[in-house]
Scaffold this motif. Structure first.
Motif, short mmCIF file in Angstrom:
data_model
loop_
_atom_site.label_atom_id
_atom_site.label_comp_id
_atom_site.label_asym_id
_atom_site.label_seq_id
_atom_site.Cartn_x
_atom_site.Cartn_y
_atom_site.Cartn_z
N THR A 18 0.81 -1.22 0.00
CA THR A 18 0.00 0.00 0.00
C THR A 18 0.85 1.27 0.00
N ARG A 19 2.11 1.14 0.41
CA ARG A 19 2.99 2.31 0.44
C ARG A 19 4.42 1.84 0.37
N LEU A 20 5.25 2.61 -0.35
CA LEU A 20 6.68 2.32 -0.37
C LEU A 20 7.44 3.57 0.03
N ILE A 21 8.55 3.36 0.71
CA ILE A 21 9.42 4.46 1.10
C ILE A 21 10.76 4.23 0.42
N TRP A 22 11.12 5.18 -0.44
CA TRP A 22 12.33 5.08 -1.25
C TRP A 22 13.09 6.40 -1.14
N SER A 23 14.33 6.34 -0.78
CA SER A 23 15.20 7.51 -0.64
C SER A 23 14.57 8.57 0.26
N GLY A 24 13.95 8.13 1.36
CA GLY A 24 13.36 9.05 2.32
C GLY A 24 12.03 9.64 1.94
N ARG A 25 11.47 9.22 0.82
CA ARG A 25 10.19 9.76 0.35
C ARG A 25 9.14 8.65 0.33
N ALA A 26 7.95 8.94 0.83
CA ALA A 26 6.85 7.97 0.86
C ALA A 26 5.99 8.12 -0.39
N TYR A 27 5.63 6.99 -0.98
CA TYR A 27 4.77 6.94 -2.15
C TYR A 27 3.58 6.04 -1.82
N GLY A 28 2.40 6.59 -1.84
CA GLY A 28 1.20 5.78 -1.64
C GLY A 28 0.91 4.99 -2.91
N ILE A 29 0.74 3.69 -2.76
CA ILE A 29 0.46 2.83 -3.93
C ILE A 29 -1.03 2.88 -4.20
N THR A 30 -1.38 3.41 -5.35
CA THR A 30 -2.79 3.57 -5.71
C THR A 30 -3.34 2.38 -6.48
N GLN A 31 -2.44 1.62 -7.12
CA GLN A 31 -2.92 0.49 -7.91
C GLN A 31 -1.80 -0.54 -8.11
N VAL A 32 -2.17 -1.81 -7.97
CA VAL A 32 -1.27 -2.90 -8.35
C VAL A 32 -1.65 -3.27 -9.78
N LEU A 33 -0.77 -2.96 -10.71
CA LEU A 33 -1.05 -3.18 -12.14
C LEU A 33 -0.87 -4.63 -12.55
N ASP A 34 0.07 -5.32 -11.90
CA ASP A 34 0.33 -6.72 -12.23
C ASP A 34 1.04 -7.37 -11.04
#
Length: 80
Positions: A18-34
Motif C-alpha cells: 500500500t505504500r513504499l518508502i524510497w530515498s526518504g520519500r513515501a509513495y502511496g500505492i494507488t494500484q497494483v497493475l500486475d
C-alpha cells in the motif's frame, strides 16, 4: 524501465503493498497493475519471490519481495 535494485520499506494491507518508502520519500500505492511469482535461479542460490508492478502517484515501479527470514523488499525497476 530503468533498473534501480535498492532496498525499500513497504507497508502492506491484507498482504498487498500500500505504500513504499524510497530515498526518504513515501509513495502511496494507488494500484497494483500486475503481480507474478518468480521461482528464482536456484542454481545461483536465489529464493523465490513475488513481483509487483505498481502505480504510486507519478511513479510506476516494480517491487520485489524475497521469501525468507529477512522479509526483504526492493525496488527493482522504475519507469523512466
Amino acid at each position: 524501465m530503468k533498473a534501480v535494485q535498492q532496498d525499500v520499506q513497504v507497508d502492506l494491507q491484507d498482504g498487498r503493498p500500500t505504500r513504499l518508502i524510497w530515498s526518504g520519500r513515501a509513495y502511496g500505492i494507488t494500484q497494483v497493475l500486475d503481480w507474478w511469482r518468480f521461482g528464482g535461479r536456484w542454481w545461483l542460490g536465489e529464493r523465490p519471490r513475488d513481483c509487483y508492478l505498481v502505480q504510486a502517484g507519478g511513479l510506476t515501479a516494480e517491487l520485489q519481495h524475497e521469501d525468507g527470514p529477512e522479509d526483504r523488499w526492493w525496488l527493482a525497476r522504475v519507469q523512466d
